[in-house]
Motif scaffolding. Sequence first.
Motif, PDB file in Angstrom:
ATOM      1  N   GLY A 159      18.772 -57.995 -12.093  1.00 31.62           N
ATOM      2  CA  GLY A 159      18.843 -56.572 -12.369  1.00 31.62           C
ATOM      3  C   GLY A 159      19.932 -56.146 -13.331  1.00 31.62           C
ATOM      4  O   GLY A 159      20.148 -54.941 -13.521  1.00 31.62           O
ATOM      5  N   VAL A 160      20.614 -57.111 -13.951  1.00 30.05           N
ATOM      6  CA  VAL A 160      21.695 -56.800 -14.888  1.00 30.05           C
ATOM      7  C   VAL A 160      21.255 -57.197 -16.294  1.00 30.05           C
ATOM      8  O   VAL A 160      20.912 -58.348 -16.552  1.00 30.05           O
ATOM      9  CB  VAL A 160      22.992 -57.550 -14.506  1.00 30.05           C
ATOM     10  CG1 VAL A 160      24.073 -57.316 -15.561  1.00 30.05           C
ATOM     11  CG2 VAL A 160      23.481 -57.101 -13.138  1.00 30.05           C
ATOM     12  N   LEU A 232      25.874 -53.765 -10.503  1.00 35.05           N
ATOM     13  CA  LEU A 232      24.735 -53.340  -9.704  1.00 35.05           C
ATOM     14  C   LEU A 232      25.109 -52.370  -8.589  1.00 35.05           C
ATOM     15  O   LEU A 232      24.270 -51.603  -8.123  1.00 35.05           O
ATOM     16  CB  LEU A 232      24.056 -54.561  -9.072  1.00 35.05           C
ATOM     17  CG  LEU A 232      23.221 -55.441  -9.987  1.00 35.05           C
ATOM     18  CD1 LEU A 232      22.815 -56.716  -9.249  1.00 35.05           C
ATOM     19  CD2 LEU A 232      21.982 -54.707 -10.471  1.00 35.05           C
ATOM     20  N   VAL A 236      24.500 -59.643  -5.281  1.00 40.11           N
ATOM     21  CA  VAL A 236      23.295 -60.344  -5.709  1.00 40.11           C
ATOM     22  C   VAL A 236      23.051 -61.524  -4.773  1.00 40.11           C
ATOM     23  O   VAL A 236      23.953 -61.988  -4.080  1.00 40.11           O
ATOM     24  CB  VAL A 236      23.427 -60.856  -7.166  1.00 40.11           C
ATOM     25  CG1 VAL A 236      23.649 -59.704  -8.122  1.00 40.11           C
ATOM     26  CG2 VAL A 236      24.545 -61.884  -7.289  1.00 40.11           C
TER      27      VAL A 236
END
Length: 323
Positions: A159-160, A232, A236
Amino acid sequence: MDTRRALLDALEDGPVSGPALAAELDVSRTAVWKAVEALREEGFAVESTSDGYAAPADPAYCAAGIEFGLDAPYAVEYHEGLPSTNDRARELAAEGAADVAVVADEQTGGRGRLDREWVAPSGGVWLSLVTRPTVPPARAPLFTLAAAVATVDACREAGVDAHIKWPNDVLVGAPDASVGRGGRGGRKVAGVLTEMEGEADRVSWLVAGVGVNANVDAETLPAGATSLREELGEPVDRRRFAATLLERFAALAGTPDRTDRILPAWRDRASTLGKRVRVETSTGAVSGTAVDVESPGALVIDTGEGTRRVHAGDCEHLRDADD
């Protein structure tokens, strides 16, 4: 394949009984039980259900956890702490090992390029992969690029939106501006350190070391660095992150016939190309516009008076005059 890895593969399809495992793996039920207990001691909490043995719903960050469901031909050696995963990988390489990923929860003596200190506390992904590619030493830099691509892809899956600054810094944010020390053009979240030993015509072994600030407190990091958790706002899954990195590296560089994919993949993920840069080399600085990267990893710079190919150096992103 050893019983341990075969057992992990068998558990991917759901609960399976001890007798069925013994028959499938062609081992005794005692051997199955011993393999299950070994996995549990390692941190992979195999469950005993009415339908048989089952994989844990949320596998731990350990060797078996990373190997579970891994679509890459690598074994994992996990440590709670090491001075350096690269050093341990070099030891394994000297012993003849191949296709082994050394992973540690923390490193006490991590280092980056030019023997710079690398802060590597608990919570990061500190990983060094021992490989024996059948390529000449001149092509070894391609594997550094492949490791950077694999790391970016793992960051993006988490998601990065990461990108690469030549040759091997993985950054997030602000790719068009000089941010922090050294004009990085973003906040550093990961780096790659590749080491090798070889003869004139072939690589004997190569270690691709990757350090990722995954679930690391930002205040413990150097200026200009960040972590995935910081970006985020939540941790993670390091187990999945490490597996994705290994899978992507194998897809790019696992066999010699695939290495032609590395440069195009690197170009697609690089923030350096098209930017004004200054690269400090052993013979002085080279400034201009980065226009390409050529095999095995040379940065091509248009200086305004011609092109220069730079094979190694510290790259700084510069602001354009109209910025």
